[in-house]
Design a protein around this motif. Structure first.
Motif, PDB file in Angstrom:
ATOM      1  N   ARG A  48      51.567  20.124  58.630  1.00 46.13           N
ATOM      2  CA  ARG A  48      50.674  21.562  58.446  1.00 46.13           C
ATOM      3  C   ARG A  48      52.019  23.303  58.756  1.00 46.13           C
ATOM      4  O   ARG A  48      51.002  24.139  58.399  1.00 46.13           O
ATOM      5  CB  ARG A  48      50.335  20.999  60.055  1.00 46.13           C
ATOM      6  N   VAL A  49      53.158  23.428  59.091  1.00 46.54           N
ATOM      7  CA  VAL A  49      53.577  23.569  58.492  1.00 46.54           C
ATOM      8  C   VAL A  49      53.350  24.146  57.835  1.00 46.54           C
ATOM      9  O   VAL A  49      54.096  25.374  57.307  1.00 46.54           O
ATOM     10  CB  VAL A  49      55.421  23.324  59.815  1.00 46.54           C
ATOM     11  N   ASN A  50      54.280  23.376  56.706  1.00 47.18           N
ATOM     12  CA  ASN A  50      54.617  23.653  55.447  1.00 47.18           C
ATOM     13  C   ASN A  50      53.187  24.261  54.714  1.00 47.18           C
ATOM     14  O   ASN A  50      53.633  24.994  54.029  1.00 47.18           O
ATOM     15  CB  ASN A  50      55.289  22.341  54.603  1.00 47.18           C
ATOM     16  N   HIS A  51      51.793  23.313  55.081  1.00 47.93           N
ATOM     17  CA  HIS A  51      50.981  24.357  54.574  1.00 47.93           C
ATOM     18  C   HIS A  51      51.110  25.881  55.455  1.00 47.93           C
ATOM     19  O   HIS A  51      50.095  26.220  54.454  1.00 47.93           O
ATOM     20  CB  HIS A  51      49.584  23.455  55.061  1.00 47.93           C
ATOM     21  N   PHE A  52      50.839  26.091  56.182  1.00 43.66           N
ATOM     22  CA  PHE A  52      51.140  26.845  57.247  1.00 43.66           C
ATOM     23  C   PHE A  52      52.547  28.693  55.969  1.00 43.66           C
ATOM     24  O   PHE A  52      51.475  29.394  55.637  1.00 43.66           O
ATOM     25  CB  PHE A  52      51.473  26.834  58.750  1.00 43.66           C
ATOM     26  N   MET A  53      53.447  28.128  55.680  1.00 47.48           N
ATOM     27  CA  MET A  53      54.137  28.966  55.627  1.00 47.48           C
ATOM     28  C   MET A  53      54.232  29.411  54.050  1.00 47.48           C
ATOM     29  O   MET A  53      54.114  30.505  53.638  1.00 47.48           O
ATOM     30  CB  MET A  53      55.154  27.823  55.598  1.00 47.48           C
ATOM     31  N   SER A  54      53.240  28.309  53.377  1.00 44.81           N
ATOM     32  CA  SER A  54      52.289  28.711  52.241  1.00 44.81           C
ATOM     33  C   SER A  54      51.917  30.177  52.175  1.00 44.81           C
ATOM     34  O   SER A  54      51.571  31.390  51.160  1.00 44.81           O
ATOM     35  CB  SER A  54      51.867  28.348  51.183  1.00 44.81           C
ATOM     36  N   THR A  55      51.018  30.467  53.268  1.00 49.84           N
ATOM     37  CA  THR A  55      50.095  30.760  53.166  1.00 49.84           C
ATOM     38  C   THR A  55      50.579  32.759  53.998  1.00 49.84           C
ATOM     39  O   THR A  55      50.484  33.804  53.793  1.00 49.84           O
ATOM     40  CB  THR A  55      48.865  30.748  54.180  1.00 49.84           C
ATOM     41  N   VAL A  56      51.611  32.251  54.183  1.00 45.32           N
ATOM     42  CA  VAL A  56      52.767  33.932  55.726  1.00 45.32           C
ATOM     43  C   VAL A  56      52.947  34.613  53.569  1.00 45.32           C
ATOM     44  O   VAL A  56      53.445  35.814  54.236  1.00 45.32           O
ATOM     45  CB  VAL A  56      54.483  33.011  55.858  1.00 45.32           C
ATOM     46  N   TRP A  57      53.782  33.789  52.618  1.00 46.83           N
ATOM     47  CA  TRP A  57      54.224  34.126  51.890  1.00 46.83           C
ATOM     48  C   TRP A  57      53.097  35.063  50.826  1.00 46.83           C
ATOM     49  O   TRP A  57      53.717  36.529  50.771  1.00 46.83           O
ATOM     50  CB  TRP A  57      55.218  33.274  50.746  1.00 46.83           C
ATOM     51  N   VAL A  58      51.758  34.659  50.971  1.00 43.43           N
ATOM     52  CA  VAL A  58      50.958  35.182  50.550  1.00 43.43           C
ATOM     53  C   VAL A  58      50.562  36.469  51.220  1.00 43.43           C
ATOM     54  O   VAL A  58      50.312  37.598  50.746  1.00 43.43           O
ATOM     55  CB  VAL A  58      49.619  34.337  50.407  1.00 43.43           C
ATOM     56  N   LEU A  59      50.560  36.880  53.144  1.00 44.28           N
ATOM     57  CA  LEU A  59      49.993  37.537  53.406  1.00 44.28           C
ATOM     58  C   LEU A  59      51.880  38.480  53.867  1.00 44.28           C
ATOM     59  O   LEU A  59      51.011  40.123  52.905  1.00 44.28           O
ATOM     60  CB  LEU A  59      50.586  36.700  54.846  1.00 44.28           C
ATOM     61  N   LEU A  60      52.805  38.411  52.890  1.00 43.16           N
ATOM     62  CA  LEU A  60      53.681  39.427  52.992  1.00 43.16           C
ATOM     63  C   LEU A  60      53.590  39.839  52.030  1.00 43.16           C
ATOM     64  O   LEU A  60      53.467  41.237  51.670  1.00 43.16           O
ATOM     65  CB  LEU A  60      55.146  38.769  53.567  1.00 43.16           C
ATOM     66  N   GLN A  61      53.111  39.514  50.649  1.00 40.27           N
ATOM     67  CA  GLN A  61      52.836  40.048  49.786  1.00 40.27           C
ATOM     68  C   GLN A  61      51.424  40.683  49.773  1.00 40.27           C
ATOM     69  O   GLN A  61      51.397  41.795  48.962  1.00 40.27           O
ATOM     70  CB  GLN A  61      52.302  39.343  48.324  1.00 40.27           C
ATOM     71  N   ASP A 128      63.049  34.754  63.038  1.00 34.57           N
ATOM     72  CA  ASP A 128      63.417  33.594  63.913  1.00 34.57           C
ATOM     73  C   ASP A 128      61.665  32.537  64.012  1.00 34.57           C
ATOM     74  O   ASP A 128      61.913  31.285  64.271  1.00 34.57           O
ATOM     75  CB  ASP A 128      64.076  33.942  65.277  1.00 34.57           C
ATOM     76  N   PHE A 129      60.761  33.531  64.517  1.00 34.00           N
ATOM     77  CA  PHE A 129      59.822  32.269  64.931  1.00 34.00           C
ATOM     78  C   PHE A 129      59.449  31.337  63.629  1.00 34.00           C
ATOM     79  O   PHE A 129      59.455  30.556  63.984  1.00 34.00           O
ATOM     80  CB  PHE A 129      58.307  33.091  64.690  1.00 34.00           C
ATOM     81  N   LEU A 130      59.604  32.100  62.777  1.00 35.53           N
ATOM     82  CA  LEU A 130      59.302  30.977  61.395  1.00 35.53           C
ATOM     83  C   LEU A 130      60.788  29.384  61.015  1.00 35.53           C
ATOM     84  O   LEU A 130      59.969  28.463  61.239  1.00 35.53           O
ATOM     85  CB  LEU A 130      59.803  31.534  60.171  1.00 35.53           C
ATOM     86  N   SER A 131      61.268  29.918  61.217  1.00 39.85           N
ATOM     87  CA  SER A 131      61.891  28.825  61.810  1.00 39.85           C
ATOM     88  C   SER A 131      62.481  27.904  62.717  1.00 39.85           C
ATOM     89  O   SER A 131      62.415  27.254  62.526  1.00 39.85           O
ATOM     90  CB  SER A 131      63.683  29.385  61.885  1.00 39.85           C
ATOM     91  N   GLY A 132      61.786  28.755  63.694  1.00 46.06           N
ATOM     92  CA  GLY A 132      61.766  27.648  65.146  1.00 46.06           C
ATOM     93  C   GLY A 132      60.931  26.275  64.782  1.00 46.06           C
ATOM     94  O   GLY A 132      60.616  25.916  65.149  1.00 46.06           O
TER      95      GLY A 132
END
Length: 348
Positions: A48-61, A128-132
């Motif tokens: 689920r974290v991996n699934h979430f991380m893919s959307t973070v990069w989309v949000l940043l762009q 730090d939040f994402l790395s955690g």
């Protein structure tokens, strides 16, 4: 609003007790609870974290409301698992903020601009939040793997169960680990120190009306740091997790109490506990280890030697040890015959 969050929470220690927002636990109990987690839960958190991380990069762009909602939806799926873990489920967490983090962040122009500015404190906190989150499951696997080995190889054979005996066992473990050197802990010198903020505060006694306790309030940034603290404070108080010789699950031995069976309902039973039905195993194995425990120790030592010689990497060590643990759990629960158990262990 609750002050506790995923990556910043406070607990209170006094005597041999830890307090979590009114809930009390003997030192070491929460460690035992985490040791008993199904490894599949950690695997699912990773997914689920991996699934979430893919959307973070989309949000940043894209920087759009829809991208923020998508990231939040997947983050909430992570929270559904993490917030139900031992420790977190006993804390008053600021779940409202956690479950609206990205829409709120995007709507706050000042905070969002800090996230995008790689030189800002806000950006550092965001990373730090994402790395955690990315390291969360791995940190618990490392914790569980370390304690599994330590408890099995250095504590299981103890004839006495006291803070003094635990100190001697840990001294042997500490000395052996230091002697193993870099191949055993390749990333850094072995130590058991964890950053935390602490202060001493008065608090109301949980059972005595009008009574006051002096407590140590400690703030942690990582769940694993709390668990190590809980475990080592427990040893100092004479408490230690032990694997039940009947069901294979960990239970907490409190000061100077010595038994190898837990008091939970035994597998396949409706009323009798492991303590009542498991004595025959102890009688037939004077060392106190079940047949599966004996084989597990052999495999663990074999894998440890390979890791020390650099034959397997840290990741291979953790992954293989998790598979070995699954075989042990199945055998201790009576789901494998002795022949099948030995065959599976021999494959490692």
């Amino acid at each position: 609003m609750a002050e506790n969050t995923f990556d910043r929470f406070s607990v209170f220690f006094t005597g041999d007790i830890v307090f979590l927002d009114g809930a009390t636990f003997p030192l070491g109990q929460l460690t035992a609870d985490v040791l008993n987690l199904d490894s599949e839960i950690l695997t699912e958190i990773d997914r689920r974290v991996n699934h979430f991380m893919s959307t973070v990069w989309v949000l940043l762009q894209e920087k759009t409301d829809s991208a923020a909602r998508s990231a939040q939806e997947r983050l909430n799926a992570v929270w559904d698992l993490i917030f139900n873990l031992p420790v977190y489920r006993s804390l008053r967490l600021d779940t409202e903020t956690a479950r609206s983090l990205f829409p709120d962040l995007l709507s706050d122009r000042i905070k969002w601009s800090e996230v995008l500015n790689i030189d800002s404190e806000g950006h550092r906190m965001f990373e730090d939040f994402l790395s955690g989150l990315e390291y969360f499951s791995e940190s618990l696997r490392n914790f569980r793997g370390q304690l599994d080995g330590m408890l099995e190889l250095y504590f299981e054979s103890l004839s006495r169960r006291s803070s003094e005996a635990y100190a001697e066992a840990y001294a042997a473990y500490f000395t052996d680990t230091i002697a193993a050197g870099e191949p055993f802990f390749p990333e850094q010198e072995f130590n058991q120190s964890f950053p935390a903020q602490l202060c001493f505060v008065p608090m109301a006694h949980p059972t005595g009306a009008g009574k006051v306790l002096l407590a140590e309030k400690v703030e942690f940034r990582y769940l694993s740091h709390f668990l190590y603290t809980d475990f080592y404070r427990g040893l100092m108080a004479g408490n230690a997790p032990r694997r039940c010789h009947n069901c294979g699950r960990y239970f907490l031995l409190t000061a100077r109490y010595n038994t190898c069976y837990c008091n939970n309902i035994a597998p396949g039973e409706t009323e009798r506990t492991c303590r009542k039905v498991g004595a025959h195993k102890k009688a037939s194995h004077p060392t106190g280890l079940s047949p599966a425990g004996v084989e597990y120790r052999k495999v663990y030592n074999r894998l440890k030697a390979r890791k020390q010689r650099g034959k397997i990497s840290r990741d291979e060590w953790n992954a293989t040890l998790a598979q070995v643990q699954e075989v042990l759990d199945l055998a201790e629960q009576g789901k494998l015959s002795d022949e099948e158990m030995r065959k599976r262990f021999a494959a490692f």
